[in-house]
Design a protein around this motif. Structure first.
Motif, PDB file in Angstrom:
ATOM      1  N   SER A 261     -41.023 -25.506 -18.858  1.00 46.56           N
ATOM      2  CA  SER A 261     -41.977 -26.052 -19.848  1.00 46.56           C
ATOM      3  C   SER A 261     -43.215 -26.644 -19.181  1.00 46.56           C
ATOM      4  N   SER A 262     -43.024 -27.258 -18.027  1.00 43.18           N
ATOM      5  CA  SER A 262     -44.165 -27.903 -17.363  1.00 43.18           C
ATOM      6  C   SER A 262     -45.118 -26.883 -16.725  1.00 43.18           C
ATOM      7  N   GLY A 263     -44.854 -25.617 -16.907  1.00 38.06           N
ATOM      8  CA  GLY A 263     -45.731 -24.586 -16.339  1.00 38.06           C
ATOM      9  C   GLY A 263     -46.850 -24.174 -17.266  1.00 38.06           C
TER      10      GLY A 263
ATOM     11  N   PHE B  23     -38.602 -35.025 -23.393  1.00 36.77           N
ATOM     12  CA  PHE B  23     -40.034 -35.342 -23.363  1.00 36.77           C
ATOM     13  C   PHE B  23     -40.816 -34.700 -24.507  1.00 36.77           C
ATOM     14  N   ALA B  24     -40.125 -33.955 -25.387  1.00 32.88           N
ATOM     15  CA  ALA B  24     -40.751 -33.426 -26.607  1.00 32.88           C
ATOM     16  C   ALA B  24     -42.124 -32.812 -26.304  1.00 32.88           C
ATOM     17  N   SER B  25     -43.152 -33.161 -27.094  1.00 33.90           N
ATOM     18  CA  SER B  25     -44.502 -32.601 -26.865  1.00 33.90           C
ATOM     19  C   SER B  25     -45.329 -33.540 -26.024  1.00 33.90           C
ATOM     20  N   ARG B  26     -44.670 -34.453 -25.302  1.00 34.33           N
ATOM     21  CA  ARG B  26     -45.428 -35.493 -24.620  1.00 34.33           C
ATOM     22  C   ARG B  26     -45.060 -35.624 -23.144  1.00 34.33           C
ATOM     23  N   GLY B  27     -44.644 -34.537 -22.534  1.00 32.10           N
ATOM     24  CA  GLY B  27     -44.245 -34.618 -21.129  1.00 32.10           C
ATOM     25  C   GLY B  27     -45.361 -35.125 -20.229  1.00 32.10           C
ATOM     26  N   ILE B  28     -46.597 -34.715 -20.517  1.00 32.81           N
ATOM     27  CA  ILE B  28     -47.716 -35.171 -19.675  1.00 32.81           C
ATOM     28  C   ILE B  28     -47.924 -36.662 -19.893  1.00 32.81           C
ATOM     29  N   TYR B  29     -47.885 -37.096 -21.166  1.00 31.99           N
ATOM     30  CA  TYR B  29     -48.120 -38.515 -21.461  1.00 31.99           C
ATOM     31  C   TYR B  29     -47.052 -39.406 -20.833  1.00 31.99           C
TER      32      TYR B  29
ATOM     33  N   GLN C   9     -29.121 -23.747  -8.830  1.00 30.42           N
ATOM     34  CA  GLN C   9     -28.751 -24.217 -10.170  1.00 30.42           C
ATOM     35  C   GLN C   9     -27.535 -25.131 -10.094  1.00 30.42           C
ATOM     36  N   ALA C  10     -27.667 -26.344 -10.596  1.00 32.42           N
ATOM     37  CA  ALA C  10     -26.515 -27.263 -10.617  1.00 32.42           C
ATOM     38  C   ALA C  10     -25.660 -26.922 -11.828  1.00 32.42           C
ATOM     39  N   THR C  11     -24.367 -26.732 -11.614  1.00 30.61           N
ATOM     40  CA  THR C  11     -23.487 -26.372 -12.737  1.00 30.61           C
ATOM     41  C   THR C  11     -22.531 -27.510 -13.104  1.00 30.61           C
TER      42      THR C  11
ATOM     43  N   LEU D 145     -42.234 -31.929 -14.867  1.00 28.81           N
ATOM     44  CA  LEU D 145     -42.955 -33.205 -14.921  1.00 28.81           C
ATOM     45  C   LEU D 145     -42.005 -34.383 -14.758  1.00 28.81           C
ATOM     46  N   ALA D 146     -40.840 -34.332 -15.433  1.00 32.18           N
ATOM     47  CA  ALA D 146     -39.911 -35.465 -15.393  1.00 32.18           C
ATOM     48  C   ALA D 146     -39.386 -35.684 -13.979  1.00 32.18           C
ATOM     49  N   GLY D 147     -38.881 -34.620 -13.367  1.00 31.70           N
ATOM     50  CA  GLY D 147     -38.294 -34.753 -12.033  1.00 31.70           C
ATOM     51  C   GLY D 147     -39.330 -35.186 -11.005  1.00 31.70           C
TER      52      GLY D 147
ATOM     53  N   ALA E  41     -33.087 -34.711 -14.698  1.00 27.92           N
ATOM     54  CA  ALA E  41     -34.434 -34.568 -15.263  1.00 27.92           C
ATOM     55  C   ALA E  41     -34.742 -33.081 -15.452  1.00 27.92           C
ATOM     56  N   GLY E  42     -33.751 -32.349 -15.950  1.00 30.77           N
ATOM     57  CA  GLY E  42     -33.855 -30.884 -15.994  1.00 30.77           C
ATOM     58  C   GLY E  42     -34.289 -30.316 -17.339  1.00 30.77           C
ATOM     59  N   GLY E  43     -34.899 -31.103 -18.213  1.00 30.08           N
ATOM     60  CA  GLY E  43     -35.396 -30.550 -19.479  1.00 30.08           C
ATOM     61  C   GLY E  43     -34.285 -29.879 -20.280  1.00 30.08           C
TER      62      GLY E  43
ATOM     63  N   VAL F  72     -33.620 -30.780  -6.814  1.00 30.00           N
ATOM     64  CA  VAL F  72     -32.877 -29.519  -6.905  1.00 30.00           C
ATOM     65  C   VAL F  72     -33.418 -28.740  -8.105  1.00 30.00           C
ATOM     66  N   GLU F  73     -33.858 -27.511  -7.883  1.00 26.16           N
ATOM     67  CA  GLU F  73     -34.511 -26.738  -8.938  1.00 26.16           C
ATOM     68  C   GLU F  73     -33.896 -25.332  -9.005  1.00 26.16           C
ATOM     69  N   ALA F  74     -33.527 -24.919 -10.219  1.00 22.31           N
ATOM     70  CA  ALA F  74     -32.895 -23.604 -10.401  1.00 22.31           C
ATOM     71  C   ALA F  74     -33.881 -22.460 -10.158  1.00 22.31           C
ATOM     72  N   LEU F  75     -35.139 -22.659 -10.515  1.00 20.63           N
ATOM     73  CA  LEU F  75     -36.127 -21.574 -10.407  1.00 20.63           C
ATOM     74  C   LEU F  75     -36.701 -21.521  -8.992  1.00 20.63           C
TER      75      LEU F  75
ATOM     76  N   GLY G 271     -52.647 -29.074 -21.034  1.00 19.79           N
ATOM     77  CA  GLY G 271     -52.034 -29.922 -22.062  1.00 19.79           C
ATOM     78  C   GLY G 271     -52.786 -31.233 -22.165  1.00 19.79           C
ATOM     79  N   LEU G 272     -52.475 -31.945 -23.235  1.00 21.29           N
ATOM     80  CA  LEU G 272     -53.203 -33.171 -23.554  1.00 21.29           C
ATOM     81  C   LEU G 272     -52.407 -34.418 -23.182  1.00 21.29           C
ATOM     82  N   PHE G 273     -53.112 -35.525 -23.010  1.00 28.93           N
ATOM     83  CA  PHE G 273     -52.438 -36.828 -22.969  1.00 28.93           C
ATOM     84  C   PHE G 273     -53.351 -37.867 -23.613  1.00 28.93           C
TER      85      PHE G 273
HETATM   86  C1  LIG Z   1     -46.257 -24.975 -26.304  1.00 29.49           C
HETATM   87  C2  LIG Z   1     -46.117 -26.321 -25.707  1.00 29.49           C
HETATM   88  C3  LIG Z   1     -47.230 -27.151 -25.628  1.00 29.49           C
HETATM   89  C4  LIG Z   1     -47.121 -28.422 -25.089  1.00 29.49           C
HETATM   90  N1  LIG Z   1     -48.233 -29.203 -25.003  1.00 29.49           N
HETATM   91  C5  LIG Z   1     -48.136 -30.460 -24.457  1.00 29.49           C
HETATM   92  C6  LIG Z   1     -49.264 -31.291 -24.352  1.00 29.49           C
HETATM   93  O1  LIG Z   1     -50.372 -30.950 -24.735  1.00 29.49           O
HETATM   94  N2  LIG Z   1     -49.093 -32.527 -23.810  1.00 29.49           N
HETATM   95  C7  LIG Z   1     -47.887 -32.955 -23.366  1.00 29.49           C
HETATM   96  O2  LIG Z   1     -47.793 -34.103 -22.898  1.00 29.49           O
HETATM   97  N3  LIG Z   1     -46.796 -32.186 -23.449  1.00 29.49           N
HETATM   98  C8  LIG Z   1     -46.896 -30.947 -23.988  1.00 29.49           C
HETATM   99  N4  LIG Z   1     -45.785 -30.159 -24.086  1.00 29.49           N
HETATM  100  C9  LIG Z   1     -44.486 -30.702 -23.663  1.00 29.49           C
HETATM  101  C10 LIG Z   1     -44.270 -30.613 -22.161  1.00 29.49           C
HETATM  102  O3  LIG Z   1     -44.575 -29.333 -21.700  1.00 29.49           O
HETATM  103  C11 LIG Z   1     -42.812 -30.973 -21.873  1.00 29.49           C
HETATM  104  O4  LIG Z   1     -42.490 -32.194 -22.492  1.00 29.49           O
HETATM  105  C12 LIG Z   1     -42.547 -31.108 -20.383  1.00 29.49           C
HETATM  106  O5  LIG Z   1     -42.992 -29.980 -19.698  1.00 29.49           O
HETATM  107  C13 LIG Z   1     -41.066 -31.315 -20.117  1.00 29.49           C
HETATM  108  O6  LIG Z   1     -40.918 -31.519 -18.743  1.00 29.49           O
HETATM  109  P1  LIG Z   1     -39.466 -31.601 -18.081  1.00 29.49           P
HETATM  110  O7  LIG Z   1     -39.672 -31.876 -16.650  1.00 29.49           O
HETATM  111  O8  LIG Z   1     -38.611 -32.505 -18.890  1.00 29.49           O
HETATM  112  O9  LIG Z   1     -38.845 -30.145 -18.310  1.00 29.49           O
HETATM  113  P2  LIG Z   1     -39.180 -28.761 -17.596  1.00 29.49           P
HETATM  114  O10 LIG Z   1     -40.620 -28.600 -17.363  1.00 29.49           O
HETATM  115  O11 LIG Z   1     -38.507 -27.739 -18.416  1.00 29.49           O
HETATM  116  O12 LIG Z   1     -38.524 -28.902 -16.185  1.00 29.49           O
HETATM  117  C14 LIG Z   1     -37.129 -28.956 -16.013  1.00 29.49           C
HETATM  118  C15 LIG Z   1     -36.779 -28.220 -14.754  1.00 29.49           C
HETATM  119  O13 LIG Z   1     -35.405 -28.420 -14.481  1.00 29.49           O
HETATM  120  C16 LIG Z   1     -34.852 -27.238 -14.013  1.00 29.49           C
HETATM  121  N5  LIG Z   1     -33.403 -27.275 -14.302  1.00 29.49           N
HETATM  122  C17 LIG Z   1     -32.822 -27.439 -15.517  1.00 29.49           C
HETATM  123  N6  LIG Z   1     -31.479 -27.457 -15.401  1.00 29.49           N
HETATM  124  C18 LIG Z   1     -31.218 -27.311 -14.080  1.00 29.49           C
HETATM  125  C19 LIG Z   1     -30.020 -27.233 -13.335  1.00 29.49           C
HETATM  126  N7  LIG Z   1     -28.826 -27.320 -13.936  1.00 29.49           N
HETATM  127  N8  LIG Z   1     -30.096 -27.085 -11.988  1.00 29.49           N
HETATM  128  C20 LIG Z   1     -31.309 -27.011 -11.373  1.00 29.49           C
HETATM  129  N9  LIG Z   1     -32.479 -27.049 -12.040  1.00 29.49           N
HETATM  130  C21 LIG Z   1     -32.437 -27.200 -13.379  1.00 29.49           C
HETATM  131  C22 LIG Z   1     -35.571 -26.157 -14.809  1.00 29.49           C
HETATM  132  O14 LIG Z   1     -35.541 -24.915 -14.154  1.00 29.49           O
HETATM  133  C23 LIG Z   1     -36.982 -26.732 -14.888  1.00 29.49           C
HETATM  134  O15 LIG Z   1     -37.809 -26.285 -13.846  1.00 29.49           O
HETATM  135  C24 LIG Z   1     -45.867 -28.871 -24.616  1.00 29.49           C
HETATM  136  C25 LIG Z   1     -44.754 -28.040 -24.677  1.00 29.49           C
HETATM  137  C26 LIG Z   1     -44.858 -26.773 -25.217  1.00 29.49           C
HETATM  138  C27 LIG Z   1     -43.648 -25.899 -25.273  1.00 29.49           C
END
Ligand SMILES: Cc1cc2nc3c(=O)[nH]c(=O)nc-3n(C[C@H](O)[C@H](O)[C@H](O)COP(=O)(O)OP(=O)(O)OC[C@H]3O[C@@H](n4cnc5c(N)ncnc54)[C@H](O)[C@@H]3O)c2cc1C
Ligand SMILES: C[S@@+](CC[C@H](N)C(=O)[O-])C[C@H]1O[C@@H](n2cnc3c(N)ncnc32)[C@H](O)[C@@H]1O
Length: 620
Positions: A289-291, A571-577, A404-406, A260-262, A434-436, A279-282, A295-297
């Motif tokens: 987490s964004s899979g 982004f804690a529990s609020r990535g969508i928001y 994967q960026a190292t 979500l962040a990226g 923005a890699g969580g 750039v995405e490792a997967l 989820g709610l907002f």
């Molecule tokens: C059980 C659960 C329920 C949730 N419910 C809600 C909800 O209801 N509402 C809400 O708003 N949020 C919710 N969240 C939170 C939300 O899912 C996360 O805040 C959000 O997904 C984070 O997004 P992100 O992009 O930061 O991280 P991610 O989704 O983890 O994405 C980061 C990406 O970066 C890639 N990456 C990392 N490091 C590297 C690297 N070195 N090189 C290349 N790629 C890399 C990873 O592979 C990954 O694909 C919930 C989370 C959980 C665990």
């Protein structure tokens, strides 16, 4: 703390000149709102000529009123073949019109198409900044609701043109006094122009004292004269180092992470004319987490309307707008159960949040609830993976999966990312991390303050109860649209176990039962998903630049930053928001565009706040 908004009372009895009984003045000249806008505000600021060929042009207005100056400026921009790539119109308004009054004001608009778009985008009347996007993001109206005297202090921007349009200085002196003009001058740079129909002497003297060259120009008949000014200070004011653009002029960016962040960063940057590579490792986007499947907002209501409530509100409204603009399928409306709705009831704002009794909430939820609730009509539930993919698709970003960026490194003016074999996988003048939680190794000591928290969701394919709208309280429940329910979620700090746990499923079922007000036994087998949250100690995200080597400043706004590097995570529990607003913040901080949130909220989400707090605790 912000003051609730009191909407305008408009007197439409003379349709040619709507008036404000409170101020005893009219909203525009009898010669016509658009004629006044074109002659005084556009003409007085040398527009459209001055924006031609520019990448971005920023107008700052005092008093949004009926929005005629905005519509006229947008119209002239639209018709100008040499227009700037992006027009940002920032306006502050203490008494915004209710939507139906705005519709009435523009019922016979000579610009019906633009007026209709403004009306469709008109936000709930909550205090603070509302970034509204038009023309696929090429025109932005950054509407600040609140008193100009408070908001101008909190804006972070550099204006190219200023429209001074309060009610007449004799009726509305606070919009023209030295203090207010000084706040405006803080947003000016050498060459910034200002214009107004007023020729008030005290105003002209104050502008001159602030470093403007102040002239008279022919006014719009019957007014013989108007004021046109140009900022030419003897000493060029220095901008705080911590607010300087991190990658001014960048046309290319690399973003780590396709969650979500990226994706949100890619979308906001691409709208600002930056070509992005993600750039995405997967093997694809939104697999970490964004899979999650759902989820709610929604926003947050606090009696004191502090930084969390204000940031969450701005973010939830930004999500609502982006989800609508993307045409993303989602469930609209959300109930947030509370044990009681204390003082906060005064924070009700039409279109944003509504206080419901237990009976009213029960009717919305389709079950008997014992608690009252906040109802967020613009909140809801969606599929975060679909949201991520939609943002990426709309951004046109290039996606490099399985990479994967190292390590990261700065070579001259460019950042480069290395892969596992040490080879360069991507380079650009702007890099966004923005890699969580999986990017923690890239963050160095900053990562030490962050908590990784495991969370498990449960899916019931045959649900004994499906809430009519998504519902949150102690846990949450979201109907899957096929007779099933997603419910959750567990929280376990520092736990990296990826497999589903039976105990966690039981915990989630217990939460689901509590939401429904009765114990519910599922009929079929249970499924679920595990993910991780990355959480800062104060539960706000980390969005901004990282410290440049050297002395640490004792204020975030003064802290010099590494050029070309931004963090967007936590982004804690609020990535969508948070994603939509976070992406806009990244683009604004990188390119030096008007920031979509107030200065104190920039500090509240600044990644360097954690280190600053530690230093303060140590007395350093
Ligand atoms: C059980 C659960 C329920 C949730 N419910 C809600 C909800 O209801 N509402 C809400 O708003 N949020 C919710 N969240 C939170 C939300 O899912 C996360 O805040 C959000 O997904 C984070 O997004 P992100 O992009 O930061 O991280 P991610 O989704 O983890 O994405 C980061 C990406 O970066 C890639 N990456 C990392 N490091 C590297 C690297 N070195 N090189 C290349 N790629 C890399 C990873 O592979 C990954 O694909 C919930 C989370 C959980 C665990
Ligand atoms: C002349 S009208 C603006 C007309 C507007 N520019 C337009 O194009 O329609 C002046 C506006 O200033 C607003 N205003 C008055 N005092 C204010 C204050 N202290 N802070 C912000 N806005 C204020 C009024 O509510 C009013 O809408």
């Amino acid at each position: 703390m912000s003051t609730p908004i009191t909407p305008a009372q408009v007197d439409f009895s003379d349709p040619a000149v709507p008036a404000s009984p409170a101020f005893g003045d009219v909203y525009h000249a009898r010669a016509g709102a658009l004629a006044q806008a074109r002659h005084v505000f556009l003409g007085g600021n040398g527009l459209p000529g001055r924006w031609q060929g520019r990448r971005c042009f920023v107008v700052l207005e005092t008093g949004f009123g009926l929005g005629n100056n905005f519509l006229a400026t947008w119209d002239v921009w639209r018709q100008d073949p040499a227009r700037c790539e992006r027009l940002v119109f920032v306006s502050v308004e203490k008494h915004p019109l209710r939507r139906d009054d705005l519709a009435r004001a523009h019922a016979a608009s000579p610009l019906p198409d633009l007026a209709q778009q403004l009306l469709a985008a008109w936000p709930p009347l909550t205090p603070g900044l509302h970034p509204l996007h038009f023309e696929g993001g090429r025109v932005e109206l950054l509407l600040g609701l609140g008193d100009a005297r408070e908001l101008l202090r909190e804006l972070v921007l550099q204006a190219d043109a200023i429209y001074l349009d309060g009610f007449a200085p004799s009726r509305n002196p606070e919009m023209w006094d030295e203090w207010l003009l000084k706040q405006l001058a803080r947003h000016a740079a050498p060459g910034t122009t200002a214009a107004t129909w007023s020729v008030s002497r005290p105003m002209r003297r104050a502008l001159a004292a602030l470093g403007f060259e102040v002239g008279l120009a022919p006014g719009l008949a019957p007014k013989p004269e108007m004021t046109a000014a140009r900022f030419a200070p003897r000493h060029t004011p220095r901008r705080p180092a911590g607010r300087a653009p991190l990658a001014p002029g960048a046309r290319e960016a690399v973003i780590v992470g396709a969650g979500l962040a990226g994706a949100a960063c890619a979308l906001a940057l691409s709208r600002a004319g930056v070509a992005c590579t993600v750039v995405e490792a997967l093997s694809g986007p939104a697999q970490a987490s964004s899979g999650n499947p759902a989820g709610l907002f929604h926003g947050t209501v606090n009696p004191d309307d502090g930084p969390h409530a204000r940031f969450n509100r701005a973010a939830a409204l930004a999500t609502q707008r982006l989800v609508a603009a993307l045409g993303l399928p989602h469930q609209a409306g959300l109930l947030r159960l509370e044990t009681r709705l204390p003082l906060a009831a005064m924070r009700e704002a039409e279109g944003y949040v509504q206080a419901l009794s237990a009976a009213e909430a029960s009717a919305r939820a389709g079950t008997t609830l014992a608690q009252p609730a906040w109802f967020y009509p613009g909140g809801g539930a969606l599929d975060p993976a679909a949201y991520t993919r939609a943002m990426l698709a709309a951004s046109g970003a290039a996606l490099q999966t399985g990479c994967q960026a190292t390590a990261l490194q700065r070579d001259g003016d460019v950042w480069s990312l290395q892969g596992r074999d040490g080879a360069c996988i991507a380079r650009a003048p702007l890099l966004v991390l923005a890699g969580g939680h999986q990017q923690l190794p890239l963050l160095g000591p900053l990562g030490a303050d962050l908590q990784v928290q495991r969370g498990q969701l449960t899916h019931l394919a045959e649900a004994p109860w499906c809430p009519a709208v998504p519902i949150a309280g102690d846990g949450y429940a979201i109907a899957d649209g096929q007779g099933g329910v997603w419910c959750g979620a567990t929280t376990q700090d520092g736990d990296l176990e990826p497999g589903l746990r039976a105990d966690d499923q039981a915990d989630n079922l217990a939460r689901y039962g509590r939401l429904a007000g009765r114990a519910l036994a599922p009929a079929g087998p249970l499924a679920g998903r595990v993910g991780w949250r990355l959480i800062a100690p104060d539960r706000l995200p980390l969005i901004g630049g990282l410290a440049a080597p050297g002395n640490a400043a004792d204020q975030l706004r003064l802290q010099p930053r590494l050029p070309g590097l931004l963090l967007c995570t936590g982004f804690a529990s609020r990535g969508i928001y948070w994603a939509a607003l976070a992406g806009q913040l990244v683009a604004a901080q990188a390119l030096g565009l008007p920031r979509p949130v107030e200065a104190d909220l920039l500090d509240a989400v600044d990644p360097l706040r954690l280190a600053l707090r530690q230093r303060r605790r140590r007395g350093g």
